[in-house]
Design a protein around this motif. Structure first.
Motif, PDB file in Angstrom:
ATOM      1  N   THR A  69     -11.660  -1.231 -12.789  1.00 30.35           N
ATOM      2  CA  THR A  69     -11.153  -2.327 -13.102  1.00 30.35           C
ATOM      3  C   THR A  69     -10.444  -2.490 -14.335  1.00 30.35           C
ATOM      4  O   THR A  69     -10.790  -2.400 -15.432  1.00 30.35           O
ATOM      5  N   ASP A  70      -8.867  -2.652 -14.018  1.00 28.82           N
ATOM      6  CA  ASP A  70      -8.184  -3.106 -15.131  1.00 28.82           C
ATOM      7  C   ASP A  70      -8.136  -4.337 -15.494  1.00 28.82           C
ATOM      8  O   ASP A  70      -7.867  -5.202 -14.691  1.00 28.82           O
ATOM      9  N   VAL A  71      -8.252  -4.506 -16.816  1.00 28.20           N
ATOM     10  CA  VAL A  71      -8.546  -5.924 -17.186  1.00 28.20           C
ATOM     11  C   VAL A  71      -7.366  -6.267 -17.936  1.00 28.20           C
ATOM     12  O   VAL A  71      -6.551  -5.460 -18.796  1.00 28.20           O
ATOM     13  N   PRO A  72      -6.588  -7.363 -17.493  1.00 30.74           N
ATOM     14  CA  PRO A  72      -5.309  -7.781 -18.144  1.00 30.74           C
ATOM     15  C   PRO A  72      -5.785  -8.645 -19.339  1.00 30.74           C
ATOM     16  O   PRO A  72      -6.624  -9.368 -19.622  1.00 30.74           O
ATOM     17  N   ALA A  73      -4.686  -8.432 -20.451  1.00 26.79           N
ATOM     18  CA  ALA A  73      -4.947  -9.003 -21.798  1.00 26.79           C
ATOM     19  C   ALA A  73      -3.927 -10.171 -21.769  1.00 26.79           C
ATOM     20  O   ALA A  73      -3.642 -10.548 -22.900  1.00 26.79           O
ATOM     21  N   VAL A  74      -3.526 -10.883 -20.800  1.00 30.54           N
ATOM     22  CA  VAL A  74      -2.630 -12.032 -20.864  1.00 30.54           C
ATOM     23  C   VAL A  74      -1.499 -11.283 -21.733  1.00 30.54           C
ATOM     24  O   VAL A  74      -0.816 -10.353 -21.563  1.00 30.54           O
ATOM     25  N   SER A  75      -1.091 -12.079 -22.774  1.00 27.90           N
ATOM     26  CA  SER A  75       0.005 -11.617 -23.659  1.00 27.90           C
ATOM     27  C   SER A  75      -0.470 -11.196 -24.850  1.00 27.90           C
ATOM     28  O   SER A  75       0.123 -11.037 -26.026  1.00 27.90           O
ATOM     29  N   ASP A  76      -1.907 -11.165 -25.302  1.00 26.33           N
ATOM     30  CA  ASP A  76      -2.485 -10.901 -26.604  1.00 26.33           C
ATOM     31  C   ASP A  76      -2.353  -9.261 -26.790  1.00 26.33           C
ATOM     32  O   ASP A  76      -2.366  -8.603 -25.754  1.00 26.33           O
ATOM     33  N   PHE A  77      -2.395  -8.885 -27.980  1.00 25.65           N
ATOM     34  CA  PHE A  77      -2.591  -7.345 -28.269  1.00 25.65           C
ATOM     35  C   PHE A  77      -4.065  -6.973 -27.906  1.00 25.65           C
ATOM     36  O   PHE A  77      -4.307  -6.019 -27.220  1.00 25.65           O
ATOM     37  N   LYS A  78      -5.217  -7.844 -27.963  1.00 25.04           N
ATOM     38  CA  LYS A  78      -6.384  -7.653 -27.759  1.00 25.04           C
ATOM     39  C   LYS A  78      -6.985  -9.060 -27.477  1.00 25.04           C
ATOM     40  O   LYS A  78      -7.332  -9.828 -28.405  1.00 25.04           O
ATOM     41  N   THR A  79      -7.021  -9.599 -26.129  1.00 25.98           N
ATOM     42  CA  THR A  79      -7.296 -10.866 -25.787  1.00 25.98           C
ATOM     43  C   THR A  79      -8.860 -10.873 -26.336  1.00 25.98           C
ATOM     44  O   THR A  79      -9.459 -10.098 -26.201  1.00 25.98           O
ATOM     45  N   LYS A 194      -5.696  -1.928 -41.411  1.00 33.10           N
ATOM     46  CA  LYS A 194      -6.185  -1.137 -40.283  1.00 33.10           C
ATOM     47  C   LYS A 194      -7.630  -1.531 -40.071  1.00 33.10           C
ATOM     48  O   LYS A 194      -8.304  -1.625 -40.952  1.00 33.10           O
ATOM     49  N   GLN A 195      -7.931  -1.620 -38.646  1.00 34.41           N
ATOM     50  CA  GLN A 195      -9.245  -1.514 -38.195  1.00 34.41           C
ATOM     51  C   GLN A 195      -9.245  -0.476 -37.022  1.00 34.41           C
ATOM     52  O   GLN A 195      -8.336  -0.765 -36.115  1.00 34.41           O
ATOM     53  N   LYS A 196     -10.325   0.278 -36.772  1.00 35.15           N
ATOM     54  CA  LYS A 196     -10.520   1.233 -35.475  1.00 35.15           C
ATOM     55  C   LYS A 196     -11.962   0.904 -35.303  1.00 35.15           C
ATOM     56  O   LYS A 196     -12.918   1.156 -36.065  1.00 35.15           O
ATOM     57  N   VAL A 197     -12.093   0.721 -33.809  1.00 42.51           N
ATOM     58  CA  VAL A 197     -13.479   0.824 -33.312  1.00 42.51           C
ATOM     59  C   VAL A 197     -13.563   1.962 -32.475  1.00 42.51           C
ATOM     60  O   VAL A 197     -12.846   2.163 -31.171  1.00 42.51           O
ATOM     61  N   ASN A 198     -14.545   2.573 -32.428  1.00 42.44           N
ATOM     62  CA  ASN A 198     -15.018   3.817 -31.545  1.00 42.44           C
ATOM     63  C   ASN A 198     -16.234   3.336 -31.034  1.00 42.44           C
ATOM     64  O   ASN A 198     -17.316   2.949 -31.520  1.00 42.44           O
ATOM     65  N   GLN A 199     -16.204   3.696 -29.370  1.00 46.44           N
ATOM     66  CA  GLN A 199     -17.639   3.152 -28.772  1.00 46.44           C
ATOM     67  C   GLN A 199     -17.723   4.254 -27.625  1.00 46.44           C
ATOM     68  O   GLN A 199     -16.689   4.550 -26.718  1.00 46.44           O
ATOM     69  N   PHE A 200     -19.111   4.809 -27.450  1.00 44.18           N
ATOM     70  CA  PHE A 200     -19.328   5.709 -26.407  1.00 44.18           C
ATOM     71  C   PHE A 200     -20.499   5.178 -25.545  1.00 44.18           C
ATOM     72  O   PHE A 200     -21.458   4.610 -26.481  1.00 44.18           O
ATOM     73  N   LYS A 201     -20.303   5.291 -24.513  1.00 42.93           N
ATOM     74  CA  LYS A 201     -21.267   4.579 -23.502  1.00 42.93           C
ATOM     75  C   LYS A 201     -21.805   5.591 -22.486  1.00 42.93           C
ATOM     76  O   LYS A 201     -21.238   6.084 -21.887  1.00 42.93           O
ATOM     77  N   ASN A 353     -27.111 -11.190 -29.721  1.00 46.88           N
ATOM     78  CA  ASN A 353     -25.786 -10.980 -30.094  1.00 46.88           C
ATOM     79  C   ASN A 353     -25.671  -9.639 -30.881  1.00 46.88           C
ATOM     80  O   ASN A 353     -26.348  -9.589 -32.036  1.00 46.88           O
ATOM     81  N   THR A 354     -24.780  -8.952 -30.358  1.00 43.24           N
ATOM     82  CA  THR A 354     -24.690  -7.656 -30.933  1.00 43.24           C
ATOM     83  C   THR A 354     -23.224  -7.473 -31.581  1.00 43.24           C
ATOM     84  O   THR A 354     -22.253  -8.370 -31.186  1.00 43.24           O
ATOM     85  N   TYR A 355     -22.874  -6.554 -32.456  1.00 41.12           N
ATOM     86  CA  TYR A 355     -21.511  -6.482 -33.034  1.00 41.12           C
ATOM     87  C   TYR A 355     -20.723  -6.071 -32.055  1.00 41.12           C
ATOM     88  O   TYR A 355     -19.256  -6.566 -31.997  1.00 41.12           O
ATOM     89  N   GLY A 356     -21.079  -5.318 -30.990  1.00 44.19           N
ATOM     90  CA  GLY A 356     -20.032  -4.878 -29.680  1.00 44.19           C
ATOM     91  C   GLY A 356     -19.602  -6.194 -29.100  1.00 44.19           C
ATOM     92  O   GLY A 356     -18.629  -6.144 -28.761  1.00 44.19           O
ATOM     93  N   ASP A 357     -20.815  -7.101 -28.863  1.00 44.60           N
ATOM     94  CA  ASP A 357     -20.366  -8.226 -28.019  1.00 44.60           C
ATOM     95  C   ASP A 357     -19.447  -9.112 -28.919  1.00 44.60           C
ATOM     96  O   ASP A 357     -18.468  -9.554 -28.376  1.00 44.60           O
ATOM     97  N   LEU A 358     -19.583  -9.343 -30.329  1.00 45.54           N
ATOM     98  CA  LEU A 358     -18.894  -9.978 -31.122  1.00 45.54           C
ATOM     99  C   LEU A 358     -17.295  -9.499 -30.899  1.00 45.54           C
ATOM    100  O   LEU A 358     -16.138 -10.420 -30.826  1.00 45.54           O
ATOM    101  N   LEU A 359     -17.271  -8.253 -30.992  1.00 47.22           N
ATOM    102  CA  LEU A 359     -15.609  -7.887 -31.044  1.00 47.22           C
ATOM    103  C   LEU A 359     -15.157  -7.784 -29.685  1.00 47.22           C
ATOM    104  O   LEU A 359     -13.812  -8.101 -29.527  1.00 47.22           O
ATOM    105  N   GLN A 360     -16.002  -7.800 -28.571  1.00 47.62           N
ATOM    106  CA  GLN A 360     -15.232  -8.121 -27.402  1.00 47.62           C
ATOM    107  C   GLN A 360     -14.845  -9.648 -27.249  1.00 47.62           C
ATOM    108  O   GLN A 360     -13.628  -9.817 -26.561  1.00 47.62           O
ATOM    109  N   ALA A 361     -15.417 -10.579 -27.887  1.00 47.45           N
ATOM    110  CA  ALA A 361     -15.105 -11.967 -27.735  1.00 47.45           C
ATOM    111  C   ALA A 361     -13.930 -12.176 -29.077  1.00 47.45           C
ATOM    112  O   ALA A 361     -13.150 -13.195 -28.792  1.00 47.45           O
ATOM    113  N   ASN A 362     -14.142 -11.316 -30.043  1.00 43.49           N
ATOM    114  CA  ASN A 362     -13.145 -11.435 -31.230  1.00 43.49           C
ATOM    115  C   ASN A 362     -12.901 -10.325 -31.888  1.00 43.49           C
ATOM    116  O   ASN A 362     -13.916 -10.187 -32.819  1.00 43.49           O
TER     117      ASN A 362
END
Length: 588
Positions: A69-79, A194-201, A353-362
């Motif tokens: 599932t390729d997710v388009p980000a419309v025109s944002d760097f990180k939608t 700079k901000q960098k987020v690493n996530q392993f699932k 509400n998790t930090y991971g969820d917050l980063l997905q939204a914003n």
């Protein structure tokens, strides 16, 4: 400007050659089909019996495969405001799992996307995928860095046994970007943002072919760490117990009985600011029964949540909260005909509400958040859906709910008032924090899919959401209206696929800050907050095309944000202007 939007919209819809958009990320989805799902708009889940179309014999002959599932980000760097969909173009019914594609475009955009899988003789399917998207950002708009790179690397395994199927997948995700949305100060060009987020699932899933007693079991885990040493560990287990298709005499009514049992644990620790720490453990029990006759049904149930919560930071001692929640769960559908199905119900629940969820939204959320769950006490809804001659599908509904601790994002002020620009990446009034309020929500939503021709698909969605809050006059950074319209058109004996996607959002209210130096000479910064600032709405139009030169080789082009509107998703964060990306795709 309005005439320009109207003319372009009419032109794009008239030729129907469209799909979309810039690619953001990808997710593995079990049983995800590449071809459009005809019943896509019927999203409401119930305990109505579903017939699982994968007996072991058929599975061994035609195993279900993973797609990306390729997710388009419309025109944002990180939608953050646009939800993802399958990226177009893909050829219906002819796409292959094994492929690699590469593309380049303006704004220094580089795309690499690939997937490979193989079914072994012992009915085990193994595979891997990779995705990379990089952009150099808005160099002409900001003197400081606004580039971003996102990548994910995944591997999966599917096993088909005599009684059920087993899936295991693992994914590493990286998002490397900058807090570039500075509007109140003028920092130096070499400022570190700079901000960098690493996530392993790691996720596991076992699904029995029958609905007898143990239906399916799901296990999910996530491990997250960011550039500022925030850490979050999350694990959840869900088991569904069921007994379906019990006939009640000769009435023609079938009974389905279900019991969902879930456990979820989240631990989050931050290392900057107030150094917030939270620990949640939640247990859910969801019993329900469904009476069904034909396409009509009545579902009655409840949801019980048992929450153990702990919060602390450097300004307060640990706070503990143990609480039991009850939420109503009911839904009915009266099917006068397949064209007209009237439905309604009530639901509710507790969302951690998790930090991971917050980063997905914003993604520009500060790496120090006070986390608490959102409670939907109840949400009533009614709607009408149907299928007209398998040509037109629709679903319209309206609802009203009462919620506690509604989470939304509020812009942060400066954390250090000293008169200096030598400050942390998040200390330019360029980050956001979660805030909470109680209130009511009213919503109206509709979706439609139209198939006028065999090779033409048109779809559209609209959602109106209105919040009435207890303490805040307005909910911040949430648009009143979201809408989208899209089309796919194949031609030249299915060698050419054209697509369009238009995404629209209304104006949003936010808070913001005006900052000036005070003192003689300037010794500190002084801030003035505007609690009724506006972030404009937008119309984002996107085109795509793919031409299959050979059964294993095709070329594609994507055009994003063709109105070249550098709108803002959050205050200060402009998106990329008009973008053109071209590339090649090889399937094997």
């Amino acid at each position: 400007m309005n005439k320009k939007i109207q003319l372009l919209s009419i032109l794009f819809l008239g030729v129907s050659q469209f799909a979309f958009s810039q690619i953001k990320e990808e997710k593995l989805v079990l049983n995800k089909k590449r071809e459009p799902e005809v019943k896509k708009i019927e999203k409401k889940k119930t305990s109505v019996e579903t017939i699982k179309n994968y007996p072991p014999e058929e599975k061994s002959q035609n195993p279900v495969k993973y797609t990306i599932t390729d997710v388009p980000a419309v025109s944002d760097f990180k939608t953050s405001t646009i939800q993802g969909e399958d990226v177009a173009p893909k050829f219906d019914g002819t796409a292959q799992n094994n492929y690699v594609q590469f593309g380049m475009g303006n704004y220094g955009k580089i795309l690499l996307d690939g997937n490979v899988s193989k079914v072994l003789d012992n009915k085990i399917e193994v595979g891997a995928d990779v995705h990379l998207l990089s952009t150099s950002g808005l160099k002409k708009d900001y003197d400081w860095k606004s580039k971003q790179t996102s990548a994910s690397f995944g591997a999966f395994l599917n096993s088909y046994g005599e009684k059920g199927k087993f899936n295991l997948n693992a994914e590493y995700g990286l998002n490397n970007y900058n807090y570039y949305g500075i509007y109140a100060l003028e920092p130096a060009a070499d400022v570190d943002l700079k901000q960098k987020v690493n996530q392993f699932k790691v996720n596991g899933y076992y699904d029995f072919y029958s609905n007898e007693i143990l239906n399916d079991v799901r296990v999910k885990s996530s491990f997250l760490k960011d550039h500022f040493d925030a850490q979050e560990n999350q694990v959840s287990i869900l088991a569904n117990l069921s007994k379906h298709a019990v006939e009640l005499g000769k009435s023609g009514i079938n009974l389905n009985a279900d019991l969902g049992v879930g456990l979820e644990a989240v631990k989050t620790d931050f290392e900057i600011g107030n150094k917030n720490s939270s620990n949640f453990f939640n247990t859910n029990l969801a019993p329900k029964v469904t009476f069904r006759k034909g396409e009509s049904y009545l579902m009655l149930g409840s949801l019980f949540s048992f929450l153990n919560a702990k919060n602390s930071n450097i300004q307060m001692e640990q706070m503990k909260n143990n609480k039991t929640y009850w939420f109503p769960q009911a839904e009915f559908q009266v099917a006068a005909a397949k064209e007209f199905k009237f439905y309604g119900g009530v639901d509710g629940g507790l969302k951690l509400n998790t930090y991971g969820d917050l980063l997905q939204a914003n993604p520009y959320a500060l790496s120090d958040q006070y986390l608490k769950p959102t409670e939907t006490k109840y949400h009533f809804y009614v709607g009408l859906r149907g299928d007209i001659d398998e040509t037109l599908k629709y679903d319209f509904s309206a609802g009203f709910g009462k919620m506690k601790d509604i989470m939304f994002f509020k812009a942060n002020n400066l954390f250090d008032n000293n008169y200096t620009l030598n400050r942390s990446a998040y200390d330019f009034a360029n980050t956001f924090s979660a805030v909470y309020d109680d209130g009511n929500v009213s919503d109206i939503k509709g979706s439609i899919q139209y198939f006028p021709l065999e090779n033409l698909i048109i779809d559209g969605e609209v959602r109106f959401t209105k919040y009435s809050l207890k303490n805040y006059d307005n909910i911040y950074n949430v648009p009143l209206v979201n809408a989208s319209i899209g089309a796919k058109y194949t031609m030249l004996d299915k060698k050419l696929l054209l697509g369009f996607k238009g995404i629209f959002a209304s104006d949003r209210t936010t808070n913001s800050y005006a900052i000036e130096g005070v003192g003689s000479p300037n010794m500190i910064f002084q801030s003035t907050e505007n609690t009724n600032d506006k972030v404009g709405g937008y119309a984002d139009l996107n085109l795509s095309a793919e031409y299959k030169i050979h059964k294993n080789f095709s070329i594609f082009a994507l055009g994003n944000n063709l109105l070249s509107s550098k709108y803002q998703t959050y205050k200060g964060y402009k998106v990329l202007g008009a973008q053109i990306l071209g590339g090649v795709k090889i399937t094997f």
